[in-house]
Design a protein around this motif. Structure first.
Motif, short mmCIF file in Angstrom:
data_model
loop_
_atom_site.label_atom_id
_atom_site.label_comp_id
_atom_site.label_asym_id
_atom_site.label_seq_id
_atom_site.Cartn_x
_atom_site.Cartn_y
_atom_site.Cartn_z
N LEU A 9 133.95 -94.63 142.91
CA LEU A 9 134.22 -96.00 142.46
C LEU A 9 134.00 -97.04 143.55
O LEU A 9 133.45 -98.12 143.29
N GLU A 10 134.43 -96.75 144.78
CA GLU A 10 134.25 -97.70 145.87
C GLU A 10 132.77 -97.94 146.15
O GLU A 10 132.33 -99.07 146.37
N ALA A 11 131.99 -96.87 146.13
CA ALA A 11 130.55 -97.01 146.36
C ALA A 11 129.87 -97.75 145.22
O ALA A 11 128.93 -98.53 145.45
N LYS A 12 130.33 -97.55 143.99
CA LYS A 12 129.79 -98.31 142.86
C LYS A 12 130.03 -99.80 143.05
O LYS A 12 129.14 -100.62 142.78
N GLU A 13 131.20 -100.15 143.52
CA GLU A 13 131.50 -101.56 143.79
C GLU A 13 130.64 -102.07 144.94
O GLU A 13 130.15 -103.20 144.89
N ASP A 14 130.44 -101.25 145.97
CA ASP A 14 129.54 -101.64 147.07
C ASP A 14 128.15 -101.94 146.53
O ASP A 14 127.53 -102.95 146.90
N LEU A 15 127.65 -101.06 145.66
CA LEU A 15 126.31 -101.26 145.09
C LEU A 15 126.24 -102.53 144.26
O LEU A 15 125.25 -103.26 144.31
N ARG A 16 127.29 -102.82 143.52
CA ARG A 16 127.32 -104.05 142.73
C ARG A 16 127.24 -105.26 143.65
O ARG A 16 126.48 -106.21 143.40
N GLN A 17 127.98 -105.23 144.74
CA GLN A 17 127.97 -106.33 145.69
C GLN A 17 126.62 -106.47 146.40
O GLN A 17 126.14 -107.58 146.63
N ILE A 18 126.02 -105.35 146.74
CA ILE A 18 124.71 -105.37 147.39
C ILE A 18 123.68 -106.00 146.46
O ILE A 18 122.88 -106.85 146.87
#
Length: 92
Positions: A9-18
């Protein structure tokens, strides 16, 4: 043996922000291109996970892969590569 990956989940949020950062800074075409580059790195990690350095000083069992201006942090969990975080320019 080629492994599969899952994105937490944290990486998914990182990808969304990127993606959002790239979209607002350079537009949809460049954001899409870089986003695809990240997923190509995920595939490379699955094929060559043993070649990436461990970063136990950050978290025990983690490895990292630099992709463009971002760093992908991952770990091997049984036969799955877990993408834990993707940290970089979106954090600025």
């Amino acid at each position: 043996m080629r492994l599969n990956y899952k994105i937490n989940l944290e990486a998914k949020e990182d990808l969304r922000q990127i993606y959002s950062y790239g979209y607002h800074k350079w537009g949809v075409k460049q954001a899409d291109k870089y986003f695809n580059q990240l997923f190509n790195c995920f595939d490379n990690i699955c094929q060559n996970h043993h070649q990436f350095p461990q970063v136990n000083e950050i978290r025990q069992g983690y490895k990292r892969c630099v992709c463009g201006v971002d760093t992908i942090y991952f770990r091997l969990n049984n036969d799955i590569i877990e993408i834990m975080r993707v940290i970089g320019s979106q954090e600025i």
